[in-house]
Design a protein around this motif. Sequence first.
Motif, PDB file in Angstrom:
ATOM      1  N   GLU A 172       0.805  -1.214   0.000  1.00 51.31           N
ATOM      2  CA  GLU A 172       0.000   0.000   0.000  1.00 51.31           C
ATOM      3  C   GLU A 172       0.843   1.272   0.000  1.00 51.31           C
ATOM      4  N   GLN A 173       2.084   1.208   0.485  1.00 51.81           N
ATOM      5  CA  GLN A 173       2.910   2.417   0.521  1.00 51.81           C
ATOM      6  C   GLN A 173       3.389   2.779  -0.886  1.00 51.81           C
ATOM      7  N   SER A 174       3.785   4.044  -1.046  1.00 47.25           N
ATOM      8  CA  SER A 174       4.312   4.475  -2.340  1.00 47.25           C
ATOM      9  C   SER A 174       5.817   4.199  -2.395  1.00 47.25           C
ATOM     10  N   PHE A 175       6.357   4.225  -3.619  1.00 50.10           N
ATOM     11  CA  PHE A 175       7.807   4.064  -3.785  1.00 50.10           C
ATOM     12  C   PHE A 175       8.563   5.189  -3.080  1.00 50.10           C
ATOM     13  N   ILE A 176       7.965   6.401  -3.120  1.00 47.28           N
ATOM     14  CA  ILE A 176       8.622   7.552  -2.489  1.00 47.28           C
ATOM     15  C   ILE A 176       8.775   7.317  -0.988  1.00 47.28           C
ATOM     16  N   GLN A 177       7.747   6.766  -0.366  1.00 48.77           N
ATOM     17  CA  GLN A 177       7.824   6.491   1.077  1.00 48.77           C
ATOM     18  C   GLN A 177       8.903   5.453   1.371  1.00 48.77           C
ATOM     19  N   LEU A 178       8.957   4.426   0.514  1.00 47.31           N
ATOM     20  CA  LEU A 178       9.986   3.393   0.704  1.00 47.31           C
ATOM     21  C   LEU A 178      11.382   3.981   0.548  1.00 47.31           C
ATOM     22  N   LEU A 179      11.588   4.748  -0.518  1.00 44.31           N
ATOM     23  CA  LEU A 179      12.907   5.329  -0.765  1.00 44.31           C
ATOM     24  C   LEU A 179      13.285   6.334   0.324  1.00 44.31           C
ATOM     25  N   THR A 180      12.287   7.048   0.848  1.00 43.42           N
ATOM     26  CA  THR A 180      12.561   7.987   1.939  1.00 43.42           C
ATOM     27  C   THR A 180      13.116   7.254   3.157  1.00 43.42           C
ATOM     28  N   ALA A 181      12.507   6.137   3.499  1.00 40.21           N
ATOM     29  CA  ALA A 181      12.975   5.362   4.656  1.00 40.21           C
ATOM     30  C   ALA A 181      14.386   4.829   4.413  1.00 40.21           C
ATOM     31  N   VAL A 182      14.629   4.300   3.222  1.00 42.75           N
ATOM     32  CA  VAL A 182      15.930   3.691   2.934  1.00 42.75           C
ATOM     33  C   VAL A 182      17.040   4.742   2.901  1.00 42.75           C
ATOM     34  N   PHE A 183      16.821   5.833   2.173  1.00 43.99           N
ATOM     35  CA  PHE A 183      17.890   6.821   2.035  1.00 43.99           C
ATOM     36  C   PHE A 183      18.103   7.625   3.315  1.00 43.99           C
ATOM     37  N   THR A 184      17.065   7.797   4.111  1.00 43.13           N
ATOM     38  CA  THR A 184      17.256   8.418   5.429  1.00 43.13           C
ATOM     39  C   THR A 184      18.135   7.532   6.306  1.00 43.13           C
ATOM     40  N   ALA A 185      17.874   6.226   6.267  1.00 48.27           N
ATOM     41  CA  ALA A 185      18.698   5.290   7.061  1.00 48.27           C
ATOM     42  C   ALA A 185      20.155   5.342   6.597  1.00 48.27           C
ATOM     43  N   ASN A 233      -0.635   9.194   2.979  1.00 47.13           N
ATOM     44  CA  ASN A 233       0.252   9.685   1.927  1.00 47.13           C
ATOM     45  C   ASN A 233       1.395  10.540   2.469  1.00 47.13           C
ATOM     46  N   GLU A 234       1.633  10.457   3.778  1.00 50.27           N
ATOM     47  CA  GLU A 234       2.696  11.250   4.389  1.00 50.27           C
ATOM     48  C   GLU A 234       4.057  10.576   4.196  1.00 50.27           C
ATOM     49  N   VAL A 235       5.086  11.380   4.081  1.00 55.30           N
ATOM     50  CA  VAL A 235       6.434  10.865   3.852  1.00 55.30           C
ATOM     51  C   VAL A 235       7.317  10.995   5.104  1.00 55.30           C
ATOM     52  N   LEU A 236       7.140  12.106   5.817  1.00 57.76           N
ATOM     53  CA  LEU A 236       8.019  12.388   6.952  1.00 57.76           C
ATOM     54  C   LEU A 236       8.030  11.293   8.027  1.00 57.76           C
ATOM     55  N   PRO A 237       6.899  10.634   8.318  1.00 53.27           N
ATOM     56  CA  PRO A 237       6.967   9.554   9.325  1.00 53.27           C
ATOM     57  C   PRO A 237       7.976   8.462   8.979  1.00 53.27           C
ATOM     58  N   PHE A 238       8.173   8.217   7.686  1.00 52.09           N
ATOM     59  CA  PHE A 238       9.144   7.203   7.287  1.00 52.09           C
ATOM     60  C   PHE A 238      10.571   7.680   7.570  1.00 52.09           C
ATOM     61  N   ALA A 239      10.808   8.968   7.319  1.00 52.25           N
ATOM     62  CA  ALA A 239      12.128   9.528   7.631  1.00 52.25           C
ATOM     63  C   ALA A 239      12.364   9.520   9.136  1.00 52.25           C
ATOM     64  N   PHE A 240      11.313   9.846   9.896  1.00 54.85           N
ATOM     65  CA  PHE A 240      11.438   9.864  11.355  1.00 54.85           C
ATOM     66  C   PHE A 240      11.744   8.469  11.899  1.00 54.85           C
ATOM     67  N   ALA A 241      10.962   7.476  11.454  1.00 49.55           N
ATOM     68  CA  ALA A 241      11.157   6.105  11.954  1.00 49.55           C
ATOM     69  C   ALA A 241      12.541   5.569  11.588  1.00 49.55           C
ATOM     70  N   ALA A 242      12.992   5.853  10.356  1.00 49.55           N
ATOM     71  CA  ALA A 242      14.320   5.387   9.942  1.00 49.55           C
ATOM     72  C   ALA A 242      15.420   6.062  10.757  1.00 49.55           C
ATOM     73  N   SER A 243      15.248   7.357  11.051  1.00 48.71           N
ATOM     74  CA  SER A 243      16.246   8.080  11.858  1.00 48.71           C
ATOM     75  C   SER A 243      16.324   7.496  13.260  1.00 48.71           C
ATOM     76  N   ILE A 244      15.163   7.244  13.859  1.00 48.06           N
ATOM     77  CA  ILE A 244      15.138   6.654  15.206  1.00 48.06           C
ATOM     78  C   ILE A 244      15.824   5.284  15.194  1.00 48.06           C
ATOM     79  N   ALA A 245      15.563   4.506  14.151  1.00 47.63           N
ATOM     80  CA  ALA A 245      16.151   3.165  14.072  1.00 47.63           C
ATOM     81  C   ALA A 245      17.673   3.221  14.101  1.00 47.63           C
ATOM     82  N   ILE A 246      18.250   4.143  13.363  1.00 49.66           N
ATOM     83  CA  ILE A 246      19.717   4.207  13.260  1.00 49.66           C
ATOM     84  C   ILE A 246      20.335   4.913  14.475  1.00 49.66           C
ATOM     85  N   VAL A 247      19.702   5.997  14.913  1.00 52.34           N
ATOM     86  CA  VAL A 247      20.257   6.758  16.042  1.00 52.34           C
ATOM     87  C   VAL A 247      20.291   5.921  17.318  1.00 52.34           C
TER      88      VAL A 247
END
Length: 300
Positions: free
Chosen positions: A29-42, A92-106
């Motif tokens: 259900e997620q978009s490619f942009i959301q997936l790429l946001t999570a990966v590249f943020t990580a 359709n939000e993107v920022l939560p993916f960046a937030f979750a990926a940042s928390i995961a790595i930090v």
Amino acid sequence: MSPRIKALRAFGTAITVLNILGHTVLGFEQSFIQLLTAVFTAYLVEVIIEFADSKVNKRKPAYHGGLSNKIDFLIPAHISGLAIGMLVYANNEVLPFAFAASIAIVTKTIFQVSIQGTKKHFLNPSNTGIAVTLLLFPWISIAPPYHFTENLKDEWDIIFPLIILILGSMLNIRLTKKGPLIAAWLGGFVLQALIRSIFTDSSLISALLPMTGLAFLLFTFYMVTDPGTTPFKRRNQIVFGFSVAAVYGVLMIFDVVFTLFFSLFIVCLVRGCYHFIKSLLSLKNQKLEECRVCTKELQL
């Protein structure tokens, strides 16, 4: 090649293929942009932290060297980013993916304890990113279980989960040696379902139903068995697996949602606290022993 790198490459390849299939065939259900946001943020957060740490400690960064070295360095972030990209659902939000990926790595850098003389992170990165995001933003949810098999038909409804089951078993039994943990987790899950059916108004069938979903298989073979944040010794693996199942059962009694993720988060946190207290006591005993030696030398 070290077993760790071999396992990481295998896990990285498996979850990459799953995400590609998910967005082209299965019906994620997620978009490619959301997936790429999570990966590249990580990726980005992992590189920034490693760069800063290498400067502070005056050493070469772990990604220094050839392309193969750089790829191996980014595989853990790659796995965390993909896991978050396919499990978090934020409309359709993107920022939560960046937030979750940042928390995961930090949290890998912040929450470390000494385990058998080596500093290690103890919180499962992707699970922690997801759990913290769910706690802080109640409007965010987990991806609906149906999206893992939404577009599959006929015999593929059985064949695809079987492929996940076989590949997951091979990865965890042959490479990461997490067979005892998986067995304890599955056995504990059945046991907590049985206990809840006896002492609460839950039916045994409904308590066992989560085990029939593909999401449960993915959690079992690709989340709860994270080699970096789970014990290595067989006995400790069994305790860890049973503990996750036990906490899951308790949380279910109190109607806590997203129970798989919170139960794993709690067990990882308790394990980290245990090793922290253990290292403090060891340091205290070491200092007491040094004091005894000094006292004896003064008496002589």
